[in-house]
Design a protein around this motif. Structure first.
Motif, PDB file in Angstrom:
ATOM      1  N   UNK A   1      -8.620   8.810   4.314  1.00 29.82           N
ATOM      2  CA  UNK A   1      -9.370   7.427   4.777  1.00 29.82           C
ATOM      3  C   UNK A   1      -9.968   6.762   3.783  1.00 29.82           C
ATOM      4  N   UNK A   2      -9.106   6.565   2.606  1.00 25.34           N
ATOM      5  CA  UNK A   2      -9.471   6.047   1.235  1.00 25.34           C
ATOM      6  C   UNK A   2      -8.161   4.865   0.911  1.00 25.34           C
ATOM      7  N   UNK A   3      -8.573   3.840   0.458  1.00 20.50           N
ATOM      8  CA  UNK A   3      -7.837   2.971  -0.071  1.00 20.50           C
ATOM      9  C   UNK A   3      -6.966   3.406  -1.266  1.00 20.50           C
ATOM     10  N   UNK A   4      -5.620   3.243  -1.346  1.00 18.17           N
ATOM     11  CA  UNK A   4      -4.796   3.535  -2.486  1.00 18.17           C
ATOM     12  C   UNK A   4      -4.081   2.183  -2.960  1.00 18.17           C
ATOM     13  N   UNK A   5      -4.208   2.055  -4.324  1.00 20.56           N
ATOM     14  CA  UNK A   5      -3.539   0.760  -4.972  1.00 20.56           C
ATOM     15  C   UNK A   5      -2.872   1.445  -6.111  1.00 20.56           C
ATOM     16  N   UNK A   6      -1.408   1.093  -6.396  1.00 21.50           N
ATOM     17  CA  UNK A   6      -0.940   1.630  -7.456  1.00 21.50           C
ATOM     18  C   UNK A   6       0.055   0.739  -8.081  1.00 21.50           C
ATOM     19  N   UNK A   7       0.203   0.852  -9.334  1.00 23.79           N
ATOM     20  CA  UNK A   7       1.102  -0.134 -10.020  1.00 23.79           C
ATOM     21  C   UNK A   7       2.253   0.691 -10.629  1.00 23.79           C
ATOM     22  N   UNK A   8       3.441   0.343 -10.444  1.00 29.40           N
ATOM     23  CA  UNK A   8       4.521   0.931 -11.354  1.00 29.40           C
ATOM     24  C   UNK A   8       4.768   2.423 -10.781  1.00 29.40           C
ATOM     25  N   UNK A   9       4.366   2.770  -9.586  1.00 35.53           N
ATOM     26  CA  UNK A   9       4.218   4.174  -9.071  1.00 35.53           C
ATOM     27  C   UNK A   9       3.848   5.268 -10.411  1.00 35.53           C
TER      28      UNK A   9
END
Length: 125
Positions: A32-40
């Motif tokens: 239940x946490x937000x995940x933000x990822x760039x370029x894998x």
């Protein structure tokens, strides 16, 4: 692409589905946490065949909670630009564009929960 005139929602089983990032969605569901990822680039156990094939430059996966209960998960991706989902951009988006649409989103989620295996197409007026 979702626009203010047409939004398409699909409700289908997640297991072995190659058209969605299953591992990412399961991770967000469990934590239940937000995940933000760039370029894998991540150490989180969320990269699966979908993300490897799609190669999004930036993506966001956000749990939607109501009174502490998980009622949905929002997944957004940008295939051409990294760094799209900064905390400032997310806060601005929710305050200016997402919040006014909450009644519409609650109605969509209610309908989906009543018929979870049917394809729903909504036309917002």
């Amino acid at each position: 692409m979702a626009t203010s005139e047409t939004t398409q929602l699909y409700s289908e089983p997640m297991e072995e589905n190659l058209s969605i990032p299953v591992k990412l969605i399961q991770y967000v569901k469990n934590t239940q946490e937000m995940v933000v990822i760039d370029r894998l680039k991540t150490d989180l156990p969320v990269i699966d065949e979908y993300l490897t094939q799609q190669q999004p430059q930036s993506f966001l996966c956000l749990p939607i909670l109501h009174q502490g209960n998980l009622i949905g998960i929002l997944y957004l991706q940008n295939r051409s630009t990294s760094g799209v989902f900064t905390s400032e951009a997310i806060a601005f988006s929710f305050s200016t564009s997402f919040a006014p649409k909450l009644p519409f989103l609650w109605k969509m989620l209610d309908c989906i929960s009543k018929s979870p295996t049917i394809l729903k197409t909504w036309k917002q007026k």
